[in-house]
Motif scaffolding. Structure first.
Motif, PDB file in Angstrom:
ATOM      1  N   CYS B  77       4.828   0.252  11.809  1.00  0.00           N
ATOM      2  CA  CYS B  77       5.832   1.316  11.875  1.00  0.00           C
ATOM      3  C   CYS B  77       7.088   0.809  12.574  1.00  0.00           C
ATOM      4  O   CYS B  77       7.048   0.442  13.741  1.00  0.00           O
ATOM      5  CB  CYS B  77       5.289   2.536  12.614  1.00  0.00           C
ATOM      6  N   SER B  79       9.682   2.316  13.611  1.00  0.00           N
ATOM      7  CA  SER B  79      10.362   3.166  14.586  1.00  0.00           C
ATOM      8  C   SER B  79       9.425   3.627  15.689  1.00  0.00           C
ATOM      9  O   SER B  79       9.769   4.535  16.432  1.00  0.00           O
ATOM     10  CB  SER B  79      10.962   4.370  13.865  1.00  0.00           C
ATOM     11  N   ILE B  82       4.278   6.154  15.440  1.00  0.00           N
ATOM     12  CA  ILE B  82       2.847   6.430  15.418  1.00  0.00           C
ATOM     13  C   ILE B  82       2.225   6.008  16.739  1.00  0.00           C
ATOM     14  O   ILE B  82       2.523   4.939  17.270  1.00  0.00           O
ATOM     15  CB  ILE B  82       2.158   5.693  14.253  1.00  0.00           C
ATOM     16  N   CYS B  98      10.062   9.383  12.901  1.00  0.00           N
ATOM     17  CA  CYS B  98       9.760   8.727  11.629  1.00  0.00           C
ATOM     18  C   CYS B  98      11.034   8.517  10.823  1.00  0.00           C
ATOM     19  O   CYS B  98      11.904   9.383  10.792  1.00  0.00           O
ATOM     20  CB  CYS B  98       8.783   9.610  10.867  1.00  0.00           C
ATOM     21  N   ILE B  99      11.165   7.354  10.184  1.00  0.00           N
ATOM     22  CA  ILE B  99      12.340   7.120   9.346  1.00  0.00           C
ATOM     23  C   ILE B  99      11.973   7.144   7.868  1.00  0.00           C
ATOM     24  O   ILE B  99      12.699   6.637   7.029  1.00  0.00           O
ATOM     25  CB  ILE B  99      13.054   5.814   9.731  1.00  0.00           C
ATOM     26  N   CYS B 101       9.952   5.537   5.870  1.00  0.00           N
ATOM     27  CA  CYS B 101       9.978   4.287   5.129  1.00  0.00           C
ATOM     28  C   CYS B 101       8.720   4.110   4.298  1.00  0.00           C
ATOM     29  O   CYS B 101       8.679   3.282   3.404  1.00  0.00           O
ATOM     30  CB  CYS B 101      10.130   3.119   6.088  1.00  0.00           C
ATOM     31  N   SER B 102       7.686   4.842   4.636  1.00  0.00           N
ATOM     32  CA  SER B 102       6.435   4.781   3.869  1.00  0.00           C
ATOM     33  C   SER B 102       5.704   3.457   4.043  1.00  0.00           C
ATOM     34  O   SER B 102       4.835   3.108   3.264  1.00  0.00           O
ATOM     35  CB  SER B 102       6.725   5.039   2.380  1.00  0.00           C
ATOM     36  N   CYS B 104       3.714   2.673   6.541  1.00  0.00           N
ATOM     37  CA  CYS B 104       2.364   2.933   7.035  1.00  0.00           C
ATOM     38  C   CYS B 104       1.436   3.352   5.905  1.00  0.00           C
ATOM     39  O   CYS B 104       0.268   2.964   5.861  1.00  0.00           O
ATOM     40  CB  CYS B 104       2.387   3.984   8.134  1.00  0.00           C
TER      41      CYS B 104
END
Ligand code: SF4
Ligand code: SF4
Lengths: 410, 134, 339
Positions: B77, B79, B82, B98-99, B101-102, B104
């Motif tokens: 992650c 940013s 998590i 969360c940014i 970005c997918s 994770c």
């Protein structure tokens, strides 16, 4: 106040760091005489975000998502040049299909970026209808990008080793439709911008950058091409799939038959590049080979490969604004030991000075905008000690760099 | 009008429908919160936003049951959104960080993370219940 | 001498015209924004937006910069608003005869028109900001630039009317009563059209709209003249902007399209008054659409030196040609009679 002193008395006009003429913060100081600019100086560094510092505390897979966010318009060029650098260091072979997908997104980005710029330029001239028109037609490119990558601005499509999402056959008609629209629109856009009397009056022979100045000041991208410098990374040092594609640098004389290096020529180059990008995407769609889209689908493995890598490399990409360069050094650690971003606008900023000298106040917004400056990408350093801003001289900077290198070597 | 090519285009546009998507309403309501309340009680109509594309990355969704607490998502992650909860071997996602970005969801070996198409997340409190996924 | 009854009537109608001018002026600004928005494929703000803005400005703090000359800075918007309303008292609105129509003519109106502009200049210089000072200088230059073609229009029309033997050719009443088109022959009509074109170009300059808005030039001077104004003072400037829009359109209507519904079709008196007012509003909106809304969305902003050359060279020439045509129109039949 200046009114009592007659019209010709010299005075100083500050513009910035925030001013409607500027879409991003930079501080200009103009020495004026009446409406004429005698001299100009500017101070960037107003929007330093410390993104490299963040990067040096993260692993390459994470940095990719930071690079996406260096610029709000070029969502892919920074990521791409960072990945190119890392892939060189870790000796990762990118599959051919991934290269083509990278090029398609890269060129779609150029289309939307140039249209965005054209709208901003029109706005700076006080021509808001053209701003609304170009931004309206730009939406189609944004929609296609959104469809391919999942997001309008922060695409998150490029990853070290390849790309994260494939372009499916169902998406081809969507992209083709978008290209057809733009190819059809191009002639009317050229008409609206270049045949308009009022735009012609405001842009022809304004903000001239001569060929020699363009070369000496090391300008890049459309700014230098508009001055007649035949230079384009996609043609000179092909990366990704550009080696297989037919790309020639766009020069203003292809349209007008002559090169003057003024604001008008910069509009010409950018609008023509929209058409060129459409052609490139078409070529990619028809020639795109089947196959894998990434060298290493397992991210954990990818991280392990990156962790073992030693060495340094430079990734270079022809961004919509010119060459964008990332330097990366990895020493077998989780995160890179060094990461340096040089955005394209960095090379172009100095060309403001010859462009602005001798012009009028009214020309400031359009000339400043004409190099399509992206300052939040560019600003890499701001020196603040004890709450005060410092300006480093060349000697100090050199001494500090030597010290930093020694530290790194120790 | 060859020297002002914009005029025919403008006059044509005057007759057409504007391109604006009227989300959430034609004119900005004096208070958005009040407007949303009256939408909820059926007194006002909300123009829906533009549809999200198929691969859209919105608010994250977490399937607790399959999770093995491996912490791989935490590792990628960008940013630091998590957090691994060592007691329960589960994770907690701070959506305000969360940014989207997918990364994770790509990483999770159990496929327990998914991006939904929910994107209207603006709020005044970053620690709101809606913004903490456990 | 004015009788007290007459004076009371003038005062009463002045009050009515003031309210009318302010409301219609703001309403016009709203329509202008709506039309511009639709041409740009936007929905745009609601037509009542200028009223909302006004309310907002009135509840905001009124900031006077430290290095401003406070009394000029505060006086300028008041005088600008008052003077633009005064002009309205000299202009025919629909079939209503102007309350002060008997006391002034077009020449006076021309002079009065400079007062709001001069107030903005004074206010700009008094702001103590370099942007406002540049804006004020530009406003002066613009004024000098458009005053010349404007004078040509006024003189040409009045001269033609005088040549046709009409009494008091400079009063708006007689200009409105004898439309130039009905007085002049074919040559004169061509001349009149040219003058209408000049007038249509003077209007956006008078109202500092694109392409002649160098004095405010948002992207260059961040609002120029008005950069330091806020709250109540800015509200007054925006009111005077609305009234000025009505004034300019009303002048064009009075000189070039003065017909009334009641003079074309027979209507009962009360209905006629209302119908004329509505018809007048329609004409005003039409004039505003073509000379303000359409122009301001269809062009880029000129530089200040281009503004001067546009007015002095191009529009000056067009105006002179129009004047010559009108003179020829008057002279030819006369010459024909002699031969
Ligand atoms: S989507 Fe990205 S930022 Fe959000 S939690 Fe997952 S990895 Fe972190
Ligand atoms: S990667 Fe998946 S399984 Fe591992 S901790 Fe995260 S959510 Fe749970």
């Amino acid at each position: 106040m200046s009114e009592g002193e007659g019209k010709k008395a010299p005075y100083t006009l500050p513009i910035g760091p925030t001013h409607p003429a500027l879409k991003e913060p930079v501080m200009f100081t103009f020495q004026m005489e009446g409406e004429t600019i005698k001299d100009v100086d500017f101070a960037p560094g107003q929007t330093h975000r410390g993104i490299e510092w963040m990067g040096m505390r993260r692993n390459p897979v994470q940095i990719v998502h930071l690079t996406d966010r260096i610029c709000g318009i070029c969502g892919v060029v920074h990521t791409l040049s960072f990945c190119l650098a890392v892939e060189q260091i870790a000796e990762i072979e990118v599959p051919e299909r991934a290269d083509y997908i990278r090029v398609i997104v890269h060129e779609l980005e150029r289309v939307q970026s140039h249209l965005l710029w054209a709208g901003v330029a029109a706005h700076e001239l006080g021509f808001d209808s053209l701003l609304h028109l170009t931004w309206r037609v730009r939406e189609q490119a944004m929609d296609v990008i959104e469809n391919i990558t999942g997001n309008r601005v922060n695409y998150g499509i490029v990853q070290v080793g390849g790309v994260r999402r494939d372009i499916t056959p169902e998406q081809h008609p969507l992209i083709e439709e978008c290209l057809t629209t733009y190819e059809g629109l191009l002639s009317s856009l050229l008409d609206l911008f270049l045949d308009d009397r009022s735009i012609h009056m405001r842009c022809r022979d304004r903000g001239i950058l001569t060929y020699d100045d363009a070369v000496h000041l090391c300008t890049v991208g459309p700014t230098s091409r508009a001055s007649g410098v035949n230079m384009d990374l996609r043609q000179d040092y092909p990366y990704a799939a550009y080696g297989d594609l037919d790309v020639r640098a766009i020069l203003p004389d292809q349209y007008a038959g002559e090169t003057r290096g003024d604001v008008y020529d910069r509009i010409v180059v950018r609008l023509l590049e929209v058409g060129q990008s459409c052609g490139i995407i078409r070529q990619c769609l028809s020639e795109m080979p089947a196959g894998e889209i990434t060298a290493e689908p397992k991210i954990a493995k990818l991280l392990a490969v990156c962790k073992k890598a030693h060495g340094e490399a430079i990734g270079r990409v022809e961004a919509p604004r010119g060459e964008c360069l990332h330097y990366v050094r990895m020493d077998g650690k989780e995160s890179p030991t060094s990461w340096k971003v040089k955005a394209s606008s960095y090379s172009n900023l100095m060309s403001w000075i010859p462009m602005l000298r001798g012009e009028q106040i009214a020309d400031i917004p359009i000339i400043v905008a004409s190099i399509d400056p992206c300052l939040s990408c560019t600003d890499r350093v701001a020196v603040i000690r004890g709450g005060r801003r410092n300006i480093l001289t060349k000697e100090e900077l050199h001494r500090l760099s030597v010290e930093a290198t020694r530290r790194l070597q120790a | 009008m060859s020297s002002l090519p914009m005029i025919p285009e403008l006059l044509r546009q005057l007759m057409r429908k504007p391109a604006t998507n009227l989300f959430p309403a034609k004119y900005l309501p004096p208070s958005v919160t009040e407007f949303l309340h009256s939408v909820a009680s059926g007194k006002a109509h909300l123009t829906p936003p533009v549809k999200t594309p198929p691969k859209f990355r919105g608010k994250i969704e977490y399937q607790k049951d399959g999770c093995i607490g491996c912490g791989l998502c935490v590792k990628v992650c960008p940013s630091h959104a998590i957090e691994l909860l060592p007691e329960t071997k589960r994770i907690r996602i701070w959506v305000d960080q969360c940014i989207f970005c997918s990364q994770c969801t790509d990483m999770c070996p159990k496929g327990g993370l998914r991006m939904t198409d929910e994107f209207l997340l603006a709020t005044e409190d970053r620690y709101e219940e809606n913004l903490i996924v456990e | 001498m004015i009788g007290s009854w007459e004076l009371a009537l003038i005062v009463l109608s002045a009050v009515i015209v003031t309210v009318y001018g302010i409301v219609v002026g703001l309403f016009l600004l709203g329509i202008d924004r709506k039309l511009a928005a639709h041409m740009q494929a936007r929905v745009g703000p609601p037509i009542r937006q200028p009223f909302i803005d006004l309310r907002k400005l009135l509840i905001k703090e009124n900031v006077v910069p430290d290095n401003a000359i406070a009394w000029i800075f505060n006086l300028a918007p008041v005088v600008a608003l008052a003077s633009s309303i005064v002009i309205l008292l000299y202009l025919p609105i629909g079939s209503i005869y102007p309350p002060l129509g008997a006391y002034g003519d077009l020449i006076l109106v021309m002079y009065l028109l400079t007062i709001p502009a001069l107030c903005m200049v004074a206010g700009g210089f008094a702001s103590g900001s370099p942007y406002a000072s540049i804006g004020a200088q530009r406003e002066m230059v613009t004024m000098i630039a458009y005053e010349f073609p404007l004078a040509i229009v006024v003189v040409a029309v009045a001269w033609r009317l005088a040549a046709a033997g009409i009494q008091d050719p400079f009063t708006l009443g007689s200009i409105a009563a004898h439309p130039i088109w009905s007085v002049a022959g074919p040559l004169g009509i061509v001349g009149g059209l040219l003058l209408l074109l000049v007038m249509a170009a003077v209007t956006p300059a008078e109202l500092s709209r694109i392409p002649f808005d160098t004095q405010e030039a948002e992207t260059e001077l961040a609002g120029g003249l008005l950069v330091e104004y806020s709250g109540k003072n800015l509200a007054m400037f925006s009111l005077s902007q609305g009234v000025k829009t009505l004034v300019m359109a009303a002048i064009v209507v009075a000189i070039f399209i003065p017909w009334n519904i009641s003079s074309l079709v027979l209507l009962p008196e009360g209905v006629a008054l209302v119908a004329d007012l509505l018809f007048f509003l329609g004409k005003v909106i039409l004039v505003m659409f073509f000379s303000v809304s359409l122009v301001r969305v269809a062009m880029a902003r000129f530089q200040i030196n281009q503004v001067v050359s546009v007015f002095w060279i191009y529009l000056g020439l067009i105006g002179l040609v129009g004047l010559l045509l009108l003179m020829a129109d008057a002279a030819l039949p006369a010459a024909g009679v002699i031969i």
